[in-house]
Design a protein around this motif. Structure first.
Motif, PDB file in Angstrom:
ATOM      1  N   ARG A 248       0.643  -1.367   0.039  1.00 57.49           N
ATOM      2  CA  ARG A 248      -0.084  -0.059  -0.128  1.00 57.49           C
ATOM      3  C   ARG A 248       0.841   1.261  -0.070  1.00 57.49           C
ATOM      4  N   ARG A 326      -3.727  -5.131   7.526  1.00 63.27           N
ATOM      5  CA  ARG A 326      -3.705  -6.514   7.296  1.00 63.27           C
ATOM      6  C   ARG A 326      -3.188  -7.290   8.471  1.00 63.27           C
ATOM      7  N   ASN A 334      -0.136 -17.062   4.974  1.00 61.10           N
ATOM      8  CA  ASN A 334       0.199 -16.869   3.491  1.00 61.10           C
ATOM      9  C   ASN A 334       1.564 -17.469   3.120  1.00 61.10           C
ATOM     10  N   ASP A 428     -11.276 -10.662   3.830  1.00 61.93           N
ATOM     11  CA  ASP A 428     -11.945 -10.680   2.663  1.00 61.93           C
ATOM     12  C   ASP A 428     -11.924  -9.522   1.845  1.00 61.93           C
ATOM     13  N   ALA A 429     -11.424  -8.301   2.604  1.00 61.15           N
ATOM     14  CA  ALA A 429     -11.712  -7.000   1.912  1.00 61.15           C
ATOM     15  C   ALA A 429     -10.755  -6.533   0.644  1.00 61.15           C
ATOM     16  N   TRP A 430     -11.300  -5.759  -0.156  1.00 64.40           N
ATOM     17  CA  TRP A 430     -10.420  -5.273  -1.180  1.00 64.40           C
ATOM     18  C   TRP A 430      -9.404  -4.163  -0.712  1.00 64.40           C
TER      19      TRP A 430
ATOM     20  N   ASP B  92      -2.079 -16.148  -5.351  1.00 66.50           N
ATOM     21  CA  ASP B  92      -2.490 -16.029  -4.180  1.00 66.50           C
ATOM     22  C   ASP B  92      -1.137 -15.926  -3.100  1.00 66.50           C
ATOM     23  N   TRP B  97      -1.938 -10.848  -1.604  1.00 65.81           N
ATOM     24  CA  TRP B  97      -2.862 -11.018  -0.623  1.00 65.81           C
ATOM     25  C   TRP B  97      -2.921  -9.693   0.285  1.00 65.81           C
ATOM     26  N   VAL B  98      -1.801  -9.080   0.349  1.00 65.47           N
ATOM     27  CA  VAL B  98      -1.920  -7.642   1.051  1.00 65.47           C
ATOM     28  C   VAL B  98      -2.840  -6.649   0.266  1.00 65.47           C
ATOM     29  N   MET B  99      -2.934  -6.706  -1.165  1.00 65.03           N
ATOM     30  CA  MET B  99      -3.640  -5.945  -1.955  1.00 65.03           C
ATOM     31  C   MET B  99      -5.141  -6.233  -2.124  1.00 65.03           C
ATOM     32  N   GLY B 100      -5.626  -7.260  -1.464  1.00 66.78           N
ATOM     33  CA  GLY B 100      -6.871  -7.594  -1.703  1.00 66.78           C
ATOM     34  C   GLY B 100      -7.067  -8.957  -2.510  1.00 66.78           C
ATOM     35  N   ALA B 102      -7.474 -11.968  -1.629  1.00 67.56           N
ATOM     36  CA  ALA B 102      -8.865 -12.862  -1.208  1.00 67.56           C
ATOM     37  C   ALA B 102      -9.999 -12.301  -1.540  1.00 67.56           C
ATOM     38  N   ALA B 103     -10.084 -11.035  -1.677  1.00 73.40           N
ATOM     39  CA  ALA B 103     -11.289 -10.339  -2.164  1.00 73.40           C
ATOM     40  C   ALA B 103     -11.541 -10.696  -3.738  1.00 73.40           C
ATOM     41  N   ALA B 104     -10.571 -10.760  -4.632  1.00 76.67           N
ATOM     42  CA  ALA B 104     -10.327 -11.190  -5.937  1.00 76.67           C
ATOM     43  C   ALA B 104     -10.759 -12.562  -5.800  1.00 76.67           C
ATOM     44  N   ALA B 106     -12.616 -14.439  -3.992  1.00 76.87           N
ATOM     45  CA  ALA B 106     -13.976 -14.540  -3.582  1.00 76.87           C
ATOM     46  C   ALA B 106     -14.972 -14.197  -4.531  1.00 76.87           C
ATOM     47  N   HIS B 107     -14.570 -12.977  -5.121  1.00 74.90           N
ATOM     48  CA  HIS B 107     -15.270 -12.307  -6.388  1.00 74.90           C
ATOM     49  C   HIS B 107     -15.482 -13.257  -7.659  1.00 74.90           C
ATOM     50  N   LEU B 152      -6.137  -5.357 -10.020  1.00 73.20           N
ATOM     51  CA  LEU B 152      -7.721  -6.222 -10.294  1.00 73.20           C
ATOM     52  C   LEU B 152      -8.559  -5.423  -9.125  1.00 73.20           C
ATOM     53  N   ASP B 153      -9.829  -5.273  -9.626  1.00 77.99           N
ATOM     54  CA  ASP B 153     -10.993  -4.867  -8.611  1.00 77.99           C
ATOM     55  C   ASP B 153     -12.243  -5.540  -9.118  1.00 77.99           C
ATOM     56  N   ALA B 154     -13.135  -5.168  -8.535  1.00 77.87           N
ATOM     57  CA  ALA B 154     -14.495  -6.007  -9.060  1.00 77.87           C
ATOM     58  C   ALA B 154     -14.898  -5.902 -10.332  1.00 77.87           C
ATOM     59  N   LEU B 157     -12.533  -7.226 -12.835  1.00 76.14           N
ATOM     60  CA  LEU B 157     -12.687  -8.737 -13.132  1.00 76.14           C
ATOM     61  C   LEU B 157     -13.912  -9.003 -14.011  1.00 76.14           C
TER      62      LEU B 157
END
Ligand code: FMN
Ligand code: SF4
Ligand code: FES
Lengths: 431, 165
Positions: A248, A326, A334, A428-430, B92, B97-100, B102-104, B106-107, B152-154, B157
Motif C-alpha cells: 500500500r 492486514r 500466506n 476478504d476486503a479489497w 495467491d 494477498w496484501v492488496m486484496g 482474497a477479495a479477488a 472470493a469475487h 484487479l478490482d471487482a 474482473l
C-alpha cells in the motif's frame, strides 16, 4: 545524474529494442571487447567490480566463474545457465529485464559463457512468463542472424548455442541444483554438495548458474571497467540494483538505484510513502524468504552486509510492505502456505514441518490457537533453520516466521487470548 | 465435460505431434530432457495430459509411463486432469494477498460459481491459484490463458470475464 546501466536502454514504451536498435545505443560492443580479451582477464575484471549475485545469496560472480576448470583443463563441455525462474513471492525485477532488454541479457550470456568457455547456455524461464519467453526466443534468433550466437562468433573461434527453456513450474526449480534436475527432465529435487556445480552440475558437467540481473550487469562492466562500476555503488559491493516495492505505497514499482541505497529512501522517496489511511508495520526486504524489518531499522542500507547486520537479508531487493490493515499472522500463514506447497518433499523436516507450521498458523488466525502453539512454532524455526535441511527452502521459510514471532508477539498473543482474529473484518476486503 | 470433448482427448497424438516431439527429443542432450516440452505440446493441443497421451509420450522418450507421470505431477503447469477452455491463474502470494487478493478470489468464485481448483459448469473456465506472477506492483494479479492482468478490482474482473463470453 545517476547512471543506470541495467535500465538505460529500456524504451519509454517498454518495447524491447531489436538487435539493430540495441547496437545503435552501443549494444554488443562489450561482447566484441570481451572476445578480444582472455577469459582470465574477463573474470579478473568481474572480480574487481565486486559484482555479487542478484539471485538472493549474493555470491561473488567472478569467484563463481573462476571455480570452473580453466579452458585447457577437461572436461571441455561446460554449461552456463541463466536462472530466470523468478518465483520468489514479491519479486518482479527479472521479468522487467527479460521483457524489456533481452539483448542485454543475451550479451551478458555470451560474455559469461566465453569467460567459463561454455559452448552451451540455457535460459531457464518460468513458464508463466509468456511474453518474456517470446521476446527472448526472438532476440536469440536475431543474435544468431548477426553471428553473435552460433559457430565461431565473429571469427573468435568461440562457439555458443543458447537454448531458451520454459519451466514446468515449481518454486524449487530456482534452487540451482534442483534446476539441473529440471533441465534433465526429472523431478526438480536439489542435489547434495559436494561436488560443487562448478565441477559437476548439469549432466555431471561443470556448470554455472547466474541470475538474470547478475548477467545483465556484465556487459556494462566489461565495456566501462570495474572502477567505473564500483563508483556507482554506495556500498562495498559494486554497481546498481533493481529495487522494487509492492503493497500500500503511493507508487509501487521498480527503480535502478546505487547498490546500498537506504531502505527509507526507497520506501518514502521512490515509492512515495504510504497511501492515505495506511501505516507501514514492517517490510520483507527481499521476498518471502527474508526476515521482517521494522520501521526503527528503516535507515538500513540495502546491501548484503548491512541488511544481514540487522538480522535479515537482501534477498531479491524487492520489498513487500505490510500495512496496519492486514493481519500479520494472516500474512505469515500466506507465506508458510506457499513454502509448504512448494516444498519438494525430499527431506523429512521440510516435508512434514512446513505443513505443520501452516496448520498451526491457520488455527491461530482462526482464533483456535493455544498458548503452547507459540513454543511449537519457535521449535520449528530452529528445527528447520540453516543446516537442518537438504536445501535453503526451509531456512528461507523460517526467516519471516522467526522474525514475525519476535516482532508480532503481542499480535500472536491477542489471537490466542481473544480466541479471534482482531483483523477479522479486513480478511476478504479489497482495501 | 461433454462427450464430444472426451472423444477428442482419446484421439491419439497424431503424426504431426509425434513428429514434433521426436524432433525436440532428437535435439535434446538426452531424450527425457525433452519431456516437459513434449507434455506442454500435448497440453497446448488437448488442454491437459490424459493417461493415453502420457503413455504415448513416454514411449517416444523411452521412459516408463510411471516415470513420466512422476515428472508430470511434480510440476504446477502440467495438468493431468481436464481443465476448462480458459484457465485463470490467480496469484495467491504475499503482495497480492496484501492488496486484496482474497477479495479477488472470493469475487471470481462467486461470479463463476466455483471454488479454487474447479471448472465452471459450462466448461468455460478453470480457476487455479498460482504462485507470485511477478506483477506485484500491480497486485492483485492474474493470468487468463497466456495474458497477464493486474490492478484487479471487482469491476475490472467482471470486465475481463466478459471478454470470454
Ligand atoms: C528455493 C530456492 C529458490 C530459488 N529461486 C531462485 C530464482 O528464482 N532465481 C534466482 O536467480 N535464484 C534463485 N535461487 C538462488 C539460486 O539457488 C542461485 O543462488 C542463484 O540463481 C545464483 O545466481 P547469482 O549468483 O547470479 O545470484 C533460489 C534458491 C532457493 C534455495
Ligand atoms: S528443504 Fe524442502 S525443498 Fe529443500 S530439499 Fe528438503 S524437502 Fe526439498
Ligand atoms: S505476489 Fe502476486 S504477482 Fe507477486
Amino acid at each position: 545524474m545517476i547512471e543506470t546501466p541495467l535500465t538505460a536502454t529500456i524504451q519509454p514504451d517498454g518495447k524491447p529494442l531489436d538487435v539493430t536498435g540495441y547496437e545503435r545505443v552501443g549494444g554488443y560492443q562489450a561482447m566484441r571487447k570481451a572476445l578480444n580479451m582472455t577469459p582470465e582477464a574477463i573474470i579478473g575484471e568481474i572480480k574487481s567490480s565486486r559484482l555479487r549475485g542478484r539471485g538472493g545469496a549474493g555470491f561473488q560472480t567472478g569467484r563463481k566463474w573462476e571455480a570452473v576448470p580453466k579452458r585447457d583443463e577437461p572436461p571441455f563441455l561446460r554449461y552456463l545457465i541463466v536462472n530466470a525462474d523468478e518465483m520468489e513471492p514479491g519479486s518482479f525485477k527479472d521479468r522487467l529485464l527479460l521483457e524489456k532488454t533481452p539483448h542485454q541479457l543475451i550479451e551478458g550470456v555470451i560474455i559469461g559463457a566465453f569467460a567459463i568457455q561454455a559452448a552451451l547456455a540455457y535460459i531457464f524461464v518460468r513458464g508463466e512468463y509468456v511474453l518474456a519467453l517470446e521476446r527472448l526466443a526472438h532476440a536469440v534468433v536475431e543474435a544468431q542472424a548477426r553471428g553473435y550466437v552460433g559457430r565461431d562468433i565473429l571469427g573468435s573461434g568461440f562457439s555458443l548455442t543458447i537454448h531458451v527453456h520454459a519451466s514446468g513450474g515449481r518454486y524449487i526449480c530456482g534452487e540451482a541444483s534442483a534446476l539441473f534436475s529440471a533441465l534433465e527432465g526429472r523431478r526438480a529435487i536439489p542435489r547434495a554438495r559436494p561436488p560443487r556445480s562448478a565441477v559437476s552440475g548439469l549432466w555431471g558437467k561443470p556448470s554455472v548458474v547466474n541470475n538474470v540481473e547478475t548477467l545483465c550487469c556484465v556487459p556494462p562492466i566489461i565495456e566501462r571497467g570495474a572502477n567505473w562500476y564500483l563508483g556507482l555503488s554506495h556500498s562495498v559491493d559494486g554497481g546498481t540494483k533493481l529495487y522494487g516495492v509492492s503493497g500500500r505505497v503511493k507508487r509501487p514499482g521498480l527503480w535502478e538505484l546505487p547498490f546500498g541505497t537506504p531502505l527509507n529512501e526507497i520506501l518514502f522517496e521512490h515509492a512515495g510513502g504510504m497511501r492515505a489511511g495506511y501505516e507501514c508495520r514492517a517490510v520483507l526486504p527481499g521476498g518471502a524468504s527474508t526476515a521482517f524489518i521494522v520501521p526503527e531499522n528503516f535507515d538500513v542500507r540495502m546491501d548484503f552486509a548491512s541488511v544481514q547486520k540487522i538480522g535479515s537479508s537482501l534477498g531479491t531487493g524487492n520489498i513487500v510492505v505490510l500495512d496496519q490493515r492486514r493481519c500479520p499472522i494472516g500474512l505469515l500463514r500466506n507465506l508458510e502456505h506457499f513454502f509448504a506447497q512448494e516444498s519438494c518433499g525430499w527431506c523429512t523436516p521440510c516435508r512434514d514441518g512446513l505443513p505443520w507450521v501452516e496448520r498451526i498458523l491457520t488455527a491461530i488466525e482462526a482464533g483456535e490457537g493455544k498458548a503452547e502453539d507459540l513454543e511449537l512454532l519457535i521449535h520449528h524455526v530452529s528445527f528447520l533453520g540453516p543446516g537442518c535441511t537438504f536445501c535453503d527452502l526451509a531456512p528461507g521459510a523460517m526467516a519471516p516466521l522467526g522474525s514475525g514471532l519476535k516482532h508480532f508477539r503481542s499480535e500472536f498473543e491477542r489471537h490466542i487470548n481473544e480466541k479471534a482474529c482482531p483483523w477479522h473484518d479486513t480478511k476478504d476486503a479489497w482495501t | 465435460m461433454s462427450t464430444v470433448e472426451q472423444d477428442f482427448v482419446h484421439e491419439p497424438l497424431g503424426p504431426r505431434l509425434r513428429h514434433q516431439i521426436a524432433t525436440i527429443a532428437r535435439h535434446a542432450e538426452d531424450k527425457r530432457a525433452a519431456c516437459i516440452d513434449a507434455l506442454k505440446l500435448v497440453q497446448k493441443r488437448f488442454r491437459f495430459v490424459s493417461d493415453v497421451h502420457l503413455a504415448e509420450v513416454a514411449a517416444l522418450l523411452e521412459m516408463t509411463p510411471a516415470e513420466l507421470d512422476g515428472v508430470a505431477t511434480f510440476y504446477n503447469l502440467i495438468f493431468r486432469r481436464p481443465v476448462g477452455r480458459h484457465v485463470i491463474l490467480l496469484c495467491d502470494s504475499v503482495a497480492c494477498w496484501v492488496m486484496g487478493g482474497a477479495a479477488a478470489c472470493a469475487h471470481l468464485c462467486e461470479r463463476l460459481s466455483v471454488k479454487p481448483g474447479e471448472t465452471t459448469e459450462d466448461g468455460r473456465f478453470t480457476l487455479l491459484p498460482i504462485v507470485c506472477l511477478g506483477h506485484c506492483d500491480h497486485a492483485p494479479a492474474m493470468m487468463v490463458d497466456e495474458d497477464l492482468y493486474g490492478d484487479l478490482d471487482a469491476a475490472r474482473l467482471d470486465d475481463i470475464l466478459r471478454r470470454f463470453r
